[in-house]
Design an enzyme around this catalytic site. Structure first.
Site, PDB file in Angstrom:
ATOM      1  N   GLY A 137      55.917  32.575  30.661  1.00  0.00           N
ATOM      2  CA  GLY A 137      55.130  32.327  29.450  1.00  0.00           C
ATOM      3  C   GLY A 137      54.109  33.429  29.222  1.00  0.00           C
ATOM      4  O   GLY A 137      54.089  34.446  29.920  1.00  0.00           O
ATOM      5  N   ASN A 143      61.491  27.051  32.948  1.00  0.00           N
ATOM      6  CA  ASN A 143      62.712  26.512  32.327  1.00  0.00           C
ATOM      7  C   ASN A 143      62.925  27.088  30.925  1.00  0.00           C
ATOM      8  O   ASN A 143      63.784  26.621  30.190  1.00  0.00           O
ATOM      9  CB  ASN A 143      62.657  24.976  32.269  1.00  0.00           C
ATOM     10  CG  ASN A 143      61.615  24.473  31.284  1.00  0.00           C
ATOM     11  OD1 ASN A 143      60.778  25.250  30.810  1.00  0.00           O
ATOM     12  ND2 ASN A 143      61.654  23.190  30.983  1.00  0.00           N
ATOM     13  N   ALA A 163      46.368  25.008  35.963  1.00  0.00           N
ATOM     14  CA  ALA A 163      45.937  25.509  34.652  1.00  0.00           C
ATOM     15  C   ALA A 163      45.651  24.299  33.775  1.00  0.00           C
ATOM     16  O   ALA A 163      46.533  23.785  33.097  1.00  0.00           O
ATOM     17  CB  ALA A 163      47.027  26.379  34.039  1.00  0.00           C
ATOM     18  N   TYR A 176      49.536  16.212  25.269  1.00  0.00           N
ATOM     19  CA  TYR A 176      49.023  17.382  25.982  1.00  0.00           C
ATOM     20  C   TYR A 176      47.688  17.047  26.658  1.00  0.00           C
ATOM     21  O   TYR A 176      47.530  17.231  27.868  1.00  0.00           O
ATOM     22  CB  TYR A 176      48.851  18.522  24.988  1.00  0.00           C
ATOM     23  CG  TYR A 176      48.392  19.840  25.571  1.00  0.00           C
ATOM     24  CD1 TYR A 176      49.262  20.632  26.317  1.00  0.00           C
ATOM     25  CD2 TYR A 176      47.094  20.306  25.358  1.00  0.00           C
ATOM     26  CE1 TYR A 176      48.856  21.855  26.839  1.00  0.00           C
ATOM     27  CE2 TYR A 176      46.678  21.528  25.871  1.00  0.00           C
ATOM     28  CZ  TYR A 176      47.559  22.298  26.607  1.00  0.00           C
ATOM     29  OH  TYR A 176      47.141  23.505  27.124  1.00  0.00           O
TER      30      TYR A 176
HETATM   31  P1  NAD Z   1      53.269  29.308  27.253  1.00  0.00           P
HETATM   32  O1  NAD Z   1      53.916  28.239  26.448  1.00  0.00           O
HETATM   33  O2  NAD Z   1      53.447  30.712  26.821  1.00  0.00           O
HETATM   34  O3  NAD Z   1      53.703  29.210  28.792  1.00  0.00           O
HETATM   35  C1  NAD Z   1      54.082  28.012  29.417  1.00  0.00           C
HETATM   36  C2  NAD Z   1      55.314  28.306  30.253  1.00  0.00           C
HETATM   37  O4  NAD Z   1      55.706  27.097  30.926  1.00  0.00           O
HETATM   38  C3  NAD Z   1      56.514  28.739  29.408  1.00  0.00           C
HETATM   39  O5  NAD Z   1      57.110  29.867  29.964  1.00  0.00           O
HETATM   40  C4  NAD Z   1      57.445  27.524  29.462  1.00  0.00           C
HETATM   41  O6  NAD Z   1      58.803  27.866  29.302  1.00  0.00           O
HETATM   42  C5  NAD Z   1      57.122  26.962  30.831  1.00  0.00           C
HETATM   43  N1  NAD Z   1      57.448  25.530  30.954  1.00  0.00           N
HETATM   44  C6  NAD Z   1      57.197  24.529  30.085  1.00  0.00           C
HETATM   45  N2  NAD Z   1      57.654  23.366  30.559  1.00  0.00           N
HETATM   46  C7  NAD Z   1      58.208  23.637  31.783  1.00  0.00           C
HETATM   47  C8  NAD Z   1      58.867  22.848  32.755  1.00  0.00           C
HETATM   48  N3  NAD Z   1      59.027  21.526  32.588  1.00  0.00           N
HETATM   49  N4  NAD Z   1      59.331  23.451  33.866  1.00  0.00           N
HETATM   50  C9  NAD Z   1      59.185  24.797  34.057  1.00  0.00           C
HETATM   51  N5  NAD Z   1      58.569  25.588  33.148  1.00  0.00           N
HETATM   52  C10 NAD Z   1      58.088  25.010  32.031  1.00  0.00           C
HETATM   53  O7  NAD Z   1      51.711  28.941  27.325  1.00  0.00           O
HETATM   54  P2  NAD Z   1      50.493  29.756  27.971  1.00  0.00           P
HETATM   55  O8  NAD Z   1      49.539  30.029  26.889  1.00  0.00           O
HETATM   56  O9  NAD Z   1      50.977  30.860  28.798  1.00  0.00           O
HETATM   57  O10 NAD Z   1      49.855  28.621  28.888  1.00  0.00           O
HETATM   58  C11 NAD Z   1      50.042  28.596  30.295  1.00  0.00           C
HETATM   59  C12 NAD Z   1      49.246  27.447  30.883  1.00  0.00           C
HETATM   60  O11 NAD Z   1      47.863  27.602  30.580  1.00  0.00           O
HETATM   61  C13 NAD Z   1      49.660  26.081  30.349  1.00  0.00           C
HETATM   62  O12 NAD Z   1      49.639  25.144  31.390  1.00  0.00           O
HETATM   63  C14 NAD Z   1      48.591  25.760  29.345  1.00  0.00           C
HETATM   64  O13 NAD Z   1      48.389  24.377  29.199  1.00  0.00           O
HETATM   65  C15 NAD Z   1      47.370  26.448  29.940  1.00  0.00           C
HETATM   66  N6  NAD Z   1      46.386  26.799  28.911  1.00  0.00           N
HETATM   67  C16 NAD Z   1      46.590  27.863  28.086  1.00  0.00           C
HETATM   68  C17 NAD Z   1      45.647  28.155  27.109  1.00  0.00           C
HETATM   69  C18 NAD Z   1      45.789  29.335  26.180  1.00  0.00           C
HETATM   70  O14 NAD Z   1      44.938  29.514  25.322  1.00  0.00           O
HETATM   71  N7  NAD Z   1      46.785  30.158  26.282  1.00  0.00           N
HETATM   72  C19 NAD Z   1      44.525  27.332  26.956  1.00  0.00           C
HETATM   73  C20 NAD Z   1      44.383  26.234  27.795  1.00  0.00           C
HETATM   74  C21 NAD Z   1      45.315  25.991  28.791  1.00  0.00           C
END
Ligand code: NAD
Ligand code: UDP
Length: 318
Positions: free
Chosen positions: A16, A38, A118, A149
Site C-alpha cells: 500500500g 492481498n 497502524a 473502519y
Molecule cells: P493503503 O490502502 O494504501 O494500504 C493498505 C494496504 O493493506 C493495501 O496494500 C491493501 O491491499 C492491504 N490490505 C487490505 N486488506 C488486507 C488484508 N485483509 N490482508 C492483507 N492486506 C490487506 O492505505 P495506507 O494509507 O497505506 O494505510 C496503511 C495503514 O495506515 C492502514 O492500516 C491505515 O488504516 C493506516 N492509516 C493511514 C492513514 C493515512 O493517512 N494514509 C491515516 C490513518 C491510518
C-alpha cells in the site's frame, strides 16, 4: 533458531501507500523485509522496484487468515485507509482490522516479536476535544458509514492492549493522522490525491461541504521516520501515540494551494458533505516530541510539490 544477522521484519499491507515506503526504509536500514498483502487497495507497482532485492520478499496473503512465519518485528498496516476503499466492502474492512489484529498478535505471541499497530485519528471520531490528545476517548458513531473502519480500529487497539496485559506482548500503537505523498492511489478519493489529479487534468476541484472543515497533513517521509522511531522506542512505551503534522488547514485552503502550485485553471466546485465527516482534526504531538524526539519537518507546500511531481509523471505514463 535464528541464523540470520539481519532483523526479520514483517510489514502487513506492505504494497500500500505507507507500507511500500516503510518496506523501502527498512531495507535501507539493513533489515530482511517480508511484505504481506492481498492487493485489496495496494498494487504491485508500489513495490516493483524492490522485487530484485534479495532481502525483500513478497507474499500474497489475507491477514484475516492465520500466518505462520518467523519474524522479529511486525508492522501491522493491512487495512484500506481511504473512505471509498473501506466502504466498498465494510464487512471485510472490520474483519481485516479485528481478525487481522488477532492473527498478527497471535503470530507476535508465538515468535515473541515486537508489534506495531497502524491505528488512526479516526478512533477520535468527530472530536469534541481540539487538538486531540491521546487521553481523549473519542466521539464515534458506532453504526454509520465510517464505523466499519473507526470501530474496527478501536477494537484492534483493545486487542493490542489486552494481549499486552494478558500475554506481555511488546506492543506499539500509533494513531496516524492524515498522511499524503507519492504512491497514494490516484482514485482512492482521499482529498490530497483527488485535488492534485483534478488540478493536473484541469477538471473541477471538488470540495465536499463549504470547505471550512479542517485537516492536518503529514508528508509520508516524516510519518515513516516516526514509525521506525516508535518501533525502536523503549519496550516500556506502548503508546497510543499521535503521529501527524499539527499544521492545520481548511479544505478550501488546501484546494487553493494545489491550484496555485500546479498553476491549474480548474474551477473549485462544492458538493454535498458525506455523513459523519469530521469537522476538525489536529494532532497534539507533545507526547511524540517527548518520547521519540520527533516532529514533522516537511512543510505542506514542499510535500505537495513532491506529490504533484509524482502524479504528473504517473498521469503522463497513462
Ligand atoms: P493503503 O490502502 O494504501 O494500504 C493498505 C494496504 O493493506 C493495501 O496494500 C491493501 O491491499 C492491504 N490490505 C487490505 N486488506 C488486507 C488484508 N485483509 N490482508 C492483507 N492486506 C490487506 O492505505 P495506507 O494509507 O497505506 O494505510 C496503511 C495503514 O495506515 C492502514 O492500516 C491505515 O488504516 C493506516 N492509516 C493511514 C492513514 C493515512 O493517512 N494514509 C491515516 C490513518 C491510518
Ligand atoms: N474532501 C473533499 N473533496 C474531495 C475529497 C475529500 O472536500 O474530493 C474532504 C472530505 O470530505 C474530508 C476531507 O476532505 O472533509 C478529508 O478527506 P479524506 O477522505 O482525505 O480523509 P478523512 O476524511 O478520512 O480525514
Amino acid at each position: 533458531m535464528r541464523v540470520a544477522n539481519r532483523k526479520r521484519v514483517l510489514v502487513t499491507g506492505g504494497a500500500g501507500f505507507l507500507g511500500s515506503h516503510l518496506c523501502e526504509r527498512l531495507l535501507k536500514d539493513g533489515c530482511d523485509v517480508l511484505c504481506v498483502d492481498n492487493f485489496y487497495s495496494g498494487t504491485k507497482d508500489n513495490i516493483a522496484h524492490l522485487m530484485g532485492n534479495p532481502h525483500f520478499e513478497m507474499m500474497r496473503h489475507d491477514v484475516t487468515f492465520p500466518l505462520y512465519v518467523e519474524v522479529d518485528e511486525i508492522y501491522n498496516l493491512a487495512c484500506p485507509a481511504s473512505p471509498i476503499h473501506y466502504q466498498w466492502d465494510p464487512v471485510q474492512t472490520t474483519k481485516t482490522s479485528v481478525h487481522g489484529a488477532i492473527n498478527v498478535l497471535g503470530l507476535a505471541k508465538r515468535t515473541k516479536a515486537k508489534i506495531l499497530q497502524a491505528s488512526t485519528s479516526e478512533v477520535y471520531g468527530d472530536p469534541e476535544m481540539h487538538p486531540q490528545r491521546e487521553d481523549y476517548w473519542g466521539h464515534v458513531n458506532p453504526i454509520g458509514l465510517r464505523s466499519c473502519y473507526d470501530e474496527g480500529k478501536r477494537c484492534a487497539e483493545t486487542l493490542f492492549f489486552d494481549y499486552h496485559r494478558q500475554h506481555k506482548l511488546r506492543i506499539k500503537v500509533a494513531r496516524i493522522f492524515n498522511t499524503y505523498g507519492p504512491r497514494m492511489h490516484p482514485n482512492d478519493g482521499r482529498v490530497v490525491s483527488n485535488f492534485i489529479v483534478q488540478a493536473l487534468k484541469n477538471e473541477p476541484i471538488t470540495i465536499y461541504g463549504d470547505g471550512s472543515q479542517t485537516r492536518s497533513f503529514c508528508y509520508v517521509e516524516d510519518m515513516i521516520d516516526a514509525f521506525v522511531r516508535l518501533m525502536n522506542s523503549d519496550d516500556g512505551f506502548t503508546g497510543p501515540l499521535n503521529l501527524g503534522n499539527p499544521d492545520e488547514f481548511t479544505i478550501l485552503a488546501l484546494a487553493e494551494q494545489v491550484k496555485r502550485i500546479t498553476g491549474s485553471p480548474s474551477e473549485i466546485v462544492f458538493k454535498p458533505l458525506p455523513s459523519d465527516d469530521p469537522v476538525q482534526r489536529q494532532p497534539d504531538i507533545t507526547l511524540a516530541r517527548k518520547t521519540l524526539d520527533w516532529a514533522p519537518s516537511v512543510r505542506l507546500e514542499e510535500g505537495l510539490a513532491r506529490t504533484i511531481e509524482y502524479f504528473d509523471r504517473l498521469l503522463a505514463k497513462r
